[in-house]
Design a protein around this motif. Structure first.
Motif, PDB file in Angstrom:
ATOM      1  N   GLU A 247       1.245  -4.205   2.045  1.00 25.55           N
ATOM      2  CA  GLU A 247       0.909  -3.700   1.450  1.00 25.55           C
ATOM      3  C   GLU A 247       1.948  -2.604   1.617  1.00 25.55           C
ATOM      4  OE1 GLU A 247      -0.964  -1.266  -2.054  1.00 25.55           O
ATOM      5  OE2 GLU A 247      -0.738  -3.749  -1.074  1.00 25.55           O
ATOM      6  N   LYS A 248       2.627  -2.221   2.025  1.00 21.75           N
ATOM      7  CA  LYS A 248       3.083  -0.781   3.091  1.00 21.75           C
ATOM      8  C   LYS A 248       4.572  -1.136   2.161  1.00 21.75           C
ATOM      9  CE  LYS A 248       5.583   1.480   6.591  1.00 21.75           C
ATOM     10  NZ  LYS A 248       5.336   2.474   8.430  1.00 21.75           N
ATOM     11  N   THR A 249       5.608  -2.507   1.997  1.00 20.91           N
ATOM     12  CA  THR A 249       6.374  -3.261   2.483  1.00 20.91           C
ATOM     13  C   THR A 249       6.326  -3.043   0.396  1.00 20.91           C
ATOM     14  OG1 THR A 249       6.902  -4.737   3.936  1.00 20.91           O
ATOM     15  CG2 THR A 249       8.013  -4.623   1.685  1.00 20.91           C
TER      16      THR A 249
ATOM     17  N   LYS B 197       4.408  -1.356  -1.547  1.00 19.82           N
ATOM     18  CA  LYS B 197       4.513  -0.047  -2.725  1.00 19.82           C
ATOM     19  C   LYS B 197       6.187   0.580  -2.282  1.00 19.82           C
ATOM     20  CE  LYS B 197       1.334   3.100  -1.374  1.00 19.82           C
ATOM     21  NZ  LYS B 197       0.384   3.606  -1.398  1.00 19.82           N
ATOM     22  N   LEU B 198       6.951   0.429  -0.828  1.00 14.05           N
ATOM     23  CA  LEU B 198       7.796   0.198  -0.807  1.00 14.05           C
ATOM     24  C   LEU B 198       9.237   0.074  -1.727  1.00 14.05           C
ATOM     25  CD1 LEU B 198      10.240   3.195   0.955  1.00 14.05           C
ATOM     26  CD2 LEU B 198      10.085   0.577   2.348  1.00 14.05           C
TER      27      LEU B 198
END
Length: 424
Positions: A368-370, A372-373
């Protein structure tokens, strides 16, 4: 294993089971202490005591008094020993002593009220037994008053039934921290009461023999905290069934397979295999291979699996065989991951910001973090409102029924967001 055994050795004390009450009344009348007792002595009423001494509201006291009777009726032995235990609630003497102990380790009046409401049978526990255990929580484990309260709210039965501190030391060591242990205890605290010599230690030894590390065992028991409380024979059965799913003991998926078979019967697992075979149009062996790759699809309901399969085939355009070969897709959340990311993927492709040949599977498996980035934040300028639309989709604004019109609604939300942005 040596570390586990070192912690386990002191834990060979058997837990004492609580007795059942001799009668089913919330208001407990005291028996005559001797022939010289006053015939006019006022009866002891637990409900009234909970209000006067513990500060519970009348309605809560009534509910708690009934809970005491219900708990006691489930707790075990009868006859003389049960009568002895129940007699500790025939007067205010024992409850007063218990309240004094709780106050002595730093609990406030509100804390004590909450603890007693959670476990009213604590008031009838043996002061002789509970006192050193309670003090050890503070003096040996170093728990603060708030931590003691949090423990008692979910584990006071263990406090009154057994020498709890050595057990807590072991499980804190196993799970990594006291806070983590509390989270697991909220699911089930039965493992605190199990016999270490006959149950816990043999079960851990069996899991270690299968190649599971201490960390693996901790993760397995975090999901299924009651697993260690089964008989060793039952654990052997789970290990065999995990292998029968086609998951070798050397596989990193083996602990997940054990967790799955502990939650689902052999018959239900076989039925789920037939469902996958018929729904995806694959062979029995292909369905079995899919399950061996991702055993966590077995506990999922047929309704949920069908919705996901229809989404992949009708909306994403996947072939059934493609899904069979990538069963991990079926474990992803439809509402929180699959639908929102499909929306983002189609919008970015329509604007030429994403390679049209990029597969949805690749898009889904990114963290998820990657994600969104790489696909949300970096397109804030080129696609205004994308971040808000994605957040709204995850929050459930975009529907995810059998008929998926999510992309149109997503785009509508996106364009409205753009309009609103320009309006400001």
């Amino acid at each position: 294993m040596l570390l586990l055994r070192r912690h386990l050795l002191p834990l060979l004390r058997a837990a004492t089971q609580l007795p059942s009450p001799t009668h089913h009344r919330a208001c407990l009348l005291s028996a005559s202490a001797s022939a010289s007792s006053s015939a006019s002595a006022a009866p002891f009423c637990l409900e009234e005591y909970l209000v006067a001494a513990c500060g519970l509201a009348p309605a809560q006291a009534r509910k708690t008094a009934k809970k005491a009777v219900d708990q006691a009726s489930k707790d075990g032995n009868k006859k003389a020993f049960g009568e002895l235990r129940w007699s500790r609630l025939n007067s205010a003497s024992n409850p007063n002593a218990v309240l004094a102990l709780l106050s002595g380790v730093g609990l406030s009046g509100a804390d004590i009220a909450a603890v007693v409401a959670a476990d009213p049978l604590l008031l009838r526990s043996s002061v002789k037994n509970v006192s050193p255990r309670l003090l050890a929580l503070r003096d040996c484990l170093g728990l603060s008053a708030p931590q003691i309260v949090r423990f008692l709210l979910v584990g006071s039965r263990a406090l009154r039934c057994c020498d709890i501190v050595p057990r807590l030391e072991f499980f804190i060591s196993l799970f990594g921290s006291f806070e983590r242990l509390l989270v697991i205890m909220k699911k089930s605290n039965s493992f605190l009461l199990s016999n270490f010599e006959r149950v816990i230690e043999p079960n851990i030894a069996l899991l270690c023999q299968c190649g599971l590390s201490v960390r693996d065992i901790a993760q397995l028991c975090s999901r299924n905290p009651w697993l260690l409380t089964y008989s060793p024979e039952r654990i052997k059965e789970f290990l065999l069934r995990a292998e029968e799913l086609g998951v070798p003991r050397s596989s990193r998926m083996f602990k997940k397979a054990v967790s799955v078979v502990a939650d689902i019967t052999k018959e239900k697992a076989a039925h789920k295999l037939k469902f996958l075979k018929s729904t995806l149009g694959c062979s029995e062996s292909e369905a079995a291979i899919a399950v061996s790759m991702t055993p966590t699809i077995l506990p999922l309901s047929e309704e949920l699996l069908l919705r996901k399969i229809q989404f992949f085939i009708k909306e994403v355009g996947m072939e059934p065989q493609y899904i069979v070969e990538r069963p991990v897709l079926l474990t992803q959340s439809l509402e929180k991951r699959l639908v929102p990311r499909h929306c983002v993927m189609k919008v970015l492709q329509a604007k030429g910001l994403l390679n049209s040949k990029m597969g949805f599977f690749t898009f889904v498996k990114i963290g998820e973090k990657t994600f969104k980035l790489k696909y949300i934040d970096c397109h804030k300028e080129s696609v205004p409102g994308l971040a808000d639309a994605y957040a709204a989709a995850i929050a459930g604004v975009v529907p995810s029924g059998i008929k998926f019109k999510h992309l149109k609604i997503f785009q509508s939300f996106l364009f409205d967001g753009v309009s609103a942005t320009h309006a400001h």
